[in-house]
Scaffold this active site. Sequence first.
Site, short mmCIF file in Angstrom:
data_model
loop_
_atom_site.label_atom_id
_atom_site.label_comp_id
_atom_site.label_asym_id
_atom_site.label_seq_id
_atom_site.Cartn_x
_atom_site.Cartn_y
_atom_site.Cartn_z
N TYR A 142 -1.49 -0.18 9.95
CA TYR A 142 -1.75 -0.84 8.66
C TYR A 142 -0.54 -0.66 7.73
CZ TYR A 142 -3.60 -1.18 3.88
OH TYR A 142 -3.77 -1.46 2.56
N LYS B 109 2.22 -3.48 6.20
CA LYS B 109 2.61 -3.67 4.80
C LYS B 109 4.13 -3.58 4.63
CE LYS B 109 -1.48 -4.36 2.97
NZ LYS B 109 -1.83 -5.64 2.32
N ARG C 136 -7.54 14.18 -3.20
CA ARG C 136 -6.26 13.47 -3.10
C ARG C 136 -6.10 12.42 -4.21
NH1 ARG C 136 -5.72 8.54 -0.46
NH2 ARG C 136 -3.56 7.89 -0.13
N SER D 53 0.83 -1.21 0.00
CA SER D 53 0.00 0.00 0.00
C SER D 53 0.86 1.25 0.00
CB SER D 53 -0.88 -0.01 1.25
OG SER D 53 -1.47 1.26 1.44
C1 15L Z 1 -5.20 1.62 1.03
O1 15L Z 1 -4.19 0.98 1.24
C2 15L Z 1 -6.52 1.15 1.48
O2 15L Z 1 -6.61 -0.26 1.51
C3 15L Z 1 -7.67 1.72 0.67
O3 15L Z 1 -8.85 1.51 1.38
C4 15L Z 1 -7.47 3.21 0.39
O4 15L Z 1 -7.58 3.93 1.58
C5 15L Z 1 -6.12 3.47 -0.23
O5 15L Z 1 -5.08 2.89 0.50
C6 15L Z 1 -5.82 4.95 -0.40
O6 15L Z 1 -4.82 5.43 0.14
O7 15L Z 1 -6.60 5.62 -1.08
#
Ligand code: 15L
Length: 266
Positions: free
Chosen positions: A135, A139, A173, A110
Amino acid sequence: MLERLLVTGAAGGVANLLRPRLVGVSKKFRLTDIRHFVSASDLDETMIGDLADSAFVDQLVQGCDGILHLGGVSTEQPFDEILPANIVGVYNIYRAAAKYDRPRVIFASSNHVTGAYRTQEIITPNDPFLPDSFYGASKVFGEAVAKVFFVKEGVESAIVRIGSCFEQPSDLRMMSTWFSPDDFAALIKSCFTVETLDCPTIFGVSNNARSFWRNTEISHLDWHSEARVEDLLGSMNEPNVSPEEVAAGLMDYHGGTWVKRPLGTG
Ligand code: 15L
């Protein structure tokens, strides 16, 4: 073409966007999630279970020659909720991949691994981690697991730091972070067809004019983004930003509002 592609997190939003776009990548699909779901195709086999259960993950991985690992908690949560799938689960996937013929893995990392960079900064995969959440930190761990199983066991992976993978952007964003599902599907295809994948780290982002990220590890792949978020502006308006979103830091950091929230709160 693959014989059987394992897709984890198959009940989730990104899997639902990708599954119809992956026709032709594999003859069969093994779809798994902890939640019950229904698949639309008779090419699909479904297995419901927990990625923290190593015996279940062994069953999942056996007989697959590719893995698209989207499973796990996908938002910020208390650490206890992130631990089973995002830490134990990612280890189980790679341990099983090393044990059962080393299928290539596409690991859904992510943008939140570097979410705390300011929006004025443009970064590449060579810049240090700066996660904005538990979170994001989970990752970072997953990326390290992918690397160690590549170095020690020869499991090839694409580590894809997904930006915002939706049909279209829903806030300002995402004019920077949007990742077209068509681009993601094309990237997956190219990772499964390239002769040698190695273990590149790739920002999953479309060719948006305001992207925060530049990719440096994709020259061996037959892939570049075909989409720009600006091209959607004929059919939609650029999203507005509200005073509340500004106050929450939406436009200050790569990770948007995640950075200012207390740890563990989604
Ligand atoms: C992520 O990693 C999330 O899983 C997703 O729900 C979004 O929030 C995305 O990032 C984001 O940054 O837009």
